[in-house]
Design a protein around this motif. Structure first.
Motif, PDB file in Angstrom:
ATOM      1  N   LYS A 141       0.853  -1.192   0.000  1.00 13.13           N
ATOM      2  CA  LYS A 141       0.000   0.000   0.000  1.00 13.13           C
ATOM      3  C   LYS A 141       0.884   1.236   0.000  1.00 13.13           C
ATOM      4  CE  LYS A 141      -3.529  -2.297   2.724  1.00 13.13           C
ATOM      5  NZ  LYS A 141      -4.184  -2.393   4.021  1.00 13.13           N
ATOM      6  N   ILE A 142       0.426   2.256  -0.696  1.00  7.42           N
ATOM      7  CA  ILE A 142       1.137   3.536  -0.679  1.00  7.42           C
ATOM      8  C   ILE A 142       0.153   4.639  -0.326  1.00  7.42           C
ATOM      9  CG2 ILE A 142       3.013   2.940  -2.246  1.00  7.42           C
ATOM     10  CD1 ILE A 142       1.446   4.139  -4.538  1.00  7.42           C
ATOM     11  N   GLY A 143       0.652   5.655   0.350  1.00  3.22           N
ATOM     12  CA  GLY A 143      -0.171   6.806   0.708  1.00  3.22           C
ATOM     13  C   GLY A 143      -0.756   6.670   2.096  1.00  3.22           C
ATOM     14  N   ARG A 144      -0.148   7.370   3.045  1.00  7.90           N
ATOM     15  CA  ARG A 144      -0.685   7.433   4.408  1.00  7.90           C
ATOM     16  C   ARG A 144      -0.769   8.892   4.815  1.00  7.90           C
ATOM     17  NH1 ARG A 144       3.617   3.460   7.024  1.00  7.90           N
ATOM     18  NH2 ARG A 144       4.790   5.199   6.231  1.00  7.90           N
ATOM     19  N   ALA A 145      -1.682   9.184   5.687  1.00  7.71           N
ATOM     20  CA  ALA A 145      -1.812  10.553   6.189  1.00  7.71           C
ATOM     21  C   ALA A 145      -0.508  10.953   6.870  1.00  7.71           C
ATOM     22  CB  ALA A 145      -2.978  10.651   7.161  1.00  7.71           C
ATOM     23  N   GLY A 146      -0.022  12.142   6.549  1.00 15.26           N
ATOM     24  CA  GLY A 146       1.226  12.635   7.122  1.00 15.26           C
ATOM     25  C   GLY A 146       2.427  12.429   6.214  1.00 15.26           C
ATOM     26  N   ASP A 147       2.319  11.558   5.213  1.00 20.70           N
ATOM     27  CA  ASP A 147       3.421  11.361   4.255  1.00 20.70           C
ATOM     28  C   ASP A 147       3.567  12.599   3.376  1.00 20.70           C
ATOM     29  OD1 ASP A 147       3.820   8.815   5.198  1.00 20.70           O
ATOM     30  OD2 ASP A 147       2.989   7.789   3.438  1.00 20.70           O
ATOM     31  N   GLN A 148       4.762  12.807   2.890  1.00 20.38           N
ATOM     32  CA  GLN A 148       5.005  13.894   1.937  1.00 20.38           C
ATOM     33  C   GLN A 148       4.338  13.540   0.608  1.00 20.38           C
ATOM     34  OE1 GLN A 148       6.597  16.759   2.724  1.00 20.38           O
ATOM     35  NE2 GLN A 148       6.178  17.559   0.687  1.00 20.38           N
ATOM     36  N   PHE A 149       3.663  14.506   0.019  1.00 21.49           N
ATOM     37  CA  PHE A 149       2.994  14.273  -1.263  1.00 21.49           C
ATOM     38  C   PHE A 149       4.035  14.041  -2.354  1.00 21.49           C
ATOM     39  CE2 PHE A 149       1.416  15.963  -5.321  1.00 21.49           C
ATOM     40  CZ  PHE A 149       0.357  15.096  -5.520  1.00 21.49           C
ATOM     41  N   ASP A 150       3.859  12.965  -3.111  1.00 20.54           N
ATOM     42  CA  ASP A 150       4.743  12.630  -4.232  1.00 20.54           C
ATOM     43  C   ASP A 150       3.858  12.413  -5.460  1.00 20.54           C
ATOM     44  OD1 ASP A 150       6.526  11.641  -6.078  1.00 20.54           O
ATOM     45  OD2 ASP A 150       7.258  10.001  -4.828  1.00 20.54           O
ATOM     46  N   PRO A 151       3.970  13.270  -6.464  1.00 18.52           N
ATOM     47  CA  PRO A 151       3.095  13.127  -7.637  1.00 18.52           C
ATOM     48  C   PRO A 151       3.302  11.823  -8.401  1.00 18.52           C
ATOM     49  CG  PRO A 151       4.764  14.813  -8.021  1.00 18.52           C
ATOM     50  CD  PRO A 151       4.883  14.405  -6.591  1.00 18.52           C
ATOM     51  N   ASN A 152       4.420  11.145  -8.167  1.00 21.07           N
ATOM     52  CA  ASN A 152       4.642   9.851  -8.816  1.00 21.07           C
ATOM     53  C   ASN A 152       3.846   8.734  -8.143  1.00 21.07           C
ATOM     54  OD1 ASN A 152       6.581  10.884 -10.668  1.00 21.07           O
ATOM     55  ND2 ASN A 152       8.090  10.858  -9.024  1.00 21.07           N
ATOM     56  N   LEU A 153       3.502   8.941  -6.873  1.00 20.11           N
ATOM     57  CA  LEU A 153       2.799   7.909  -6.111  1.00 20.11           C
ATOM     58  C   LEU A 153       1.372   8.296  -5.744  1.00 20.11           C
ATOM     59  CD1 LEU A 153       5.660   7.035  -3.580  1.00 20.11           C
ATOM     60  CD2 LEU A 153       5.104   5.857  -5.717  1.00 20.11           C
ATOM     61  N   HIS A 154       1.108   9.592  -5.702  1.00 20.45           N
ATOM     62  CA  HIS A 154      -0.181  10.074  -5.205  1.00 20.45           C
ATOM     63  C   HIS A 154      -0.887  10.917  -6.255  1.00 20.45           C
ATOM     64  CE1 HIS A 154       2.610   9.959  -1.593  1.00 20.45           C
ATOM     65  NE2 HIS A 154       1.795   8.926  -1.416  1.00 20.45           N
ATOM     66  N   ASN A 155      -2.206  10.904  -6.165  1.00 24.57           N
ATOM     67  CA  ASN A 155      -3.029  11.729  -7.040  1.00 24.57           C
ATOM     68  C   ASN A 155      -3.820  12.677  -6.140  1.00 24.57           C
ATOM     69  OD1 ASN A 155      -4.483  12.763  -9.131  1.00 24.57           O
ATOM     70  ND2 ASN A 155      -5.677  10.907  -9.536  1.00 24.57           N
ATOM     71  N   ALA A 156      -3.446  13.961  -6.135  1.00 22.77           N
ATOM     72  CA  ALA A 156      -4.119  14.945  -5.280  1.00 22.77           C
ATOM     73  C   ALA A 156      -5.428  15.352  -5.946  1.00 22.77           C
ATOM     74  CB  ALA A 156      -3.229  16.155  -5.066  1.00 22.77           C
ATOM     75  N   ILE A 157      -6.533  15.074  -5.267  1.00 23.25           N
ATOM     76  CA  ILE A 157      -7.826  15.423  -5.857  1.00 23.25           C
ATOM     77  C   ILE A 157      -8.506  16.574  -5.120  1.00 23.25           C
ATOM     78  CG2 ILE A 157      -8.201  13.175  -6.882  1.00 23.25           C
ATOM     79  CD1 ILE A 157     -10.047  12.512  -4.575  1.00 23.25           C
ATOM     80  N   GLN A 158      -7.953  16.944  -3.968  1.00 18.65           N
ATOM     81  CA  GLN A 158      -8.477  18.124  -3.280  1.00 18.65           C
ATOM     82  C   GLN A 158      -7.425  18.705  -2.359  1.00 18.65           C
ATOM     83  OE1 GLN A 158     -11.930  16.427  -1.338  1.00 18.65           O
ATOM     84  NE2 GLN A 158     -10.947  16.479   0.655  1.00 18.65           N
ATOM     85  N   LYS A 159      -7.669  19.957  -1.946  1.00 19.92           N
ATOM     86  CA  LYS A 159      -6.761  20.659  -1.041  1.00 19.92           C
ATOM     87  C   LYS A 159      -7.449  20.804   0.310  1.00 19.92           C
ATOM     88  CE  LYS A 159      -4.819  23.484  -4.740  1.00 19.92           C
ATOM     89  NZ  LYS A 159      -4.654  24.859  -5.238  1.00 19.92           N
ATOM     90  N   THR A 160      -6.642  20.719   1.350  1.00 20.02           N
ATOM     91  CA  THR A 160      -7.151  20.921   2.706  1.00 20.02           C
ATOM     92  C   THR A 160      -6.365  22.067   3.330  1.00 20.02           C
ATOM     93  OG1 THR A 160      -7.646  18.564   2.899  1.00 20.02           O
ATOM     94  CG2 THR A 160      -7.520  19.818   4.952  1.00 20.02           C
TER      95      THR A 160
END
Length: 198
Positions: A141-160
């Motif tokens: 699994k990849i992507g946990r709360a608190g991890d640094q955002f990485d556009p290669n691994l994560h898809n940001a669909i909203q801003k907080t």
């Protein structure tokens, strides 16, 4: 008459001597021609030996090049084969991920009565079994709360927006909306996340 015979004998001797000289000259010419022919033959033989050696060197070079090409092809084949074996379960894993998501959603619902609790326990066992099978095959699994955002691994669909600057840092993952999965070093599905921003 005697004088005539003498002069004729002298002429004969002279012509015989001239003939001998001519023969000697012709013989020396023949010898020099033969020597020239021998020299040219030996030169031709040495040049043919050199020219024979050149194709041998050329064939040897071609042989080594062909051998190197075969080794390169073998290495390329081995790399491709290793890559295929490394990622062979990729399509199956991609097909299973939606079912895994559905099992997670089923587990997020609270069970009120004992019958529902037993069903939820069965779903949880199924989820754990499936998760372990994926992990055993190199899928994480990849992507946990608190991890640094990485556009290669994560898809940001909203801003907080950041509420607490001490705990929340800009560019980190606020909430994971859908888990991502990775097979070895290849992303099967990026995690859908919300990212903290100012």
């Amino acid at each position: 008459m005697v004088e005539k015979k003498k002069s004729q004998a002298e002429k004969n001797n002279q012509s015989a001597t001239e003939e001998e000289i001519e023969k000697a000259v012709k013989g020396s010419k023949r010898d020099s021609n033969a020597a020239d022919e021998k020299n040219s033959a030996s030169a031709a033989a040495s040049s043919s030996a050199v020219s024979d050696a050149e194709p041998a060197v050329d064939y040897e070079d071609k042989f080594y090049r062909a051998e190197a090409e075969m080794q390169n092809m073998q290495q390329r084949f081995n790399k491709e084969r290793a890559s295929i074996l490394k990622y062979e379960g990729q399509d199956l894993a991609k097909s299973i991920l939606p079912a895994l998501d559905n099992l997670e959603r089923a587990l997020s619902v609270s069970a009120g009565d004992p019958a529902s609790k037993k069903i939820q326990d069965g779903v949880e066992l199924t989820y754990k079994s499936l998760s372990n099978a994926l992990t055993d095959n190199g899928i994480v699994k990849i992507g946990r709360a608190g991890d640094q955002f990485d556009p290669n691994l994560h898809n940001a669909i909203q801003k907080t927006p950041i509420d607490d600057p001490e705990k929340q840092k800009e560019g980190t993952i606020a909430v994971v909306l859908q888990k991502g999965y990775q097979l070895h070093d290849r992303v099967l599905r990026p995690a859908m996340v919300s990212v903290y921003t100012k």
